[in-house]
Design an enzyme around this catalytic site. Structure first.
Site: not given
Ligand code: TYD
Length: 135
Positions: A50
Site C-alpha cells: 500500500h
Molecule cells: P495491514 O494493513 O494488513 O498491515 P501491513 O500493511 O503491515 O501488512 O494490517 C493488518 C490488520 O491490522 C488490519 O486489520 C488493520 C490492523 N492495524 C491496526 O489496527 N492498526 C495499525 O496500526 C496497523 C498497521 C494495522
C-alpha cells in the site's frame, strides 16, 4: 528521486550491551503517534502493499532481517533491513512492500499518525495513477 532516507542511529552501547535512543527532531523528523511491530511472519508472506497519502514512518528491523521495496514516481528501490542501528524514513507517495522475512525478524514501525484507513491507498492502479501526476 525517492523521498526516503536511510537514517543511521547513534550508538550508546557499552560493555553491558547495545542501546539506541530515538528523540523527536534529533533522530526522528516527526512526532510519533503510533508504534507497531511485526513479528512471527510466516514463510513467504508479503506485508504492506500500500501507499499512504500523508503518513510518515520510520521502519527499523530490531532483529533478523527483511527486504523493503519502495516505489515512487521515479522507480523502485530495495533495502535489506538487518540492523537495529538503521531506519528507513518514508515520506510522500510511496508504494511499500516488505518480504523475505527471516524467522526471527522483528520489524518496528514508528508512525506520525494514528491508524486511519482513509490515509491508505491499497489499490496499486490507483497509486500508479496518482504517482504519474508527478512525472
Ligand atoms: P495491514 O494493513 O494488513 O498491515 P501491513 O500493511 O503491515 O501488512 O494490517 C493488518 C490488520 O491490522 C488490519 O486489520 C488493520 C490492523 N492495524 C491496526 O489496527 N492498526 C495499525 O496500526 C496497523 C498497521 C494495522
Amino acid at each position: 528521486m525517492i523521498e526516503q532516507r536511510l537514517i543511521e542511529f547513534q550508538k550508546h552501547g557499552d560493555d553491558r550491551g547495545e542501546l539506541v535512543a530515538l528523540e523527536y527532531m534529533k533522530d526522528i523528523p516527526f512526532k510519533v503517534e503510533r508504534v507497531y511491530y511485526i513479528f512471527d511472519t510466516k514463510l513467504g508472506s508479503v506485508r504492506g502493499c500500500h501507499a499512504h497519502k500523508a503518513l510518515e514512518q520510520i521502519l527499523i528491523c530490531l532483529k533478523g532481517s527483511c527486504t523493503l521495496s519502495l516505489e515512487d514516481f521515479s522507480g523502485r528501490k530495495e533495502y535489506l533491513l538487518k540492523s537495529p542501528f538503521k531506519g528507513v524514513f518514508i515520506s510522500g507517495l510511496i508504494w511499500r512492500e516488505i518480504y523475505d522475512f527471516s524467522d526471527d525478524c522483528i520489524l518496528l514501525v514508528l508512525s506520525s499518525e494514528c491508524f486511519d484507513e482513509n490515509d491508505y491507498i491499497r489499490d496499486y492502479a490507483e497509486f500508479k495513477n496518482r504517482v504519474n501526476k508527478f512525472v
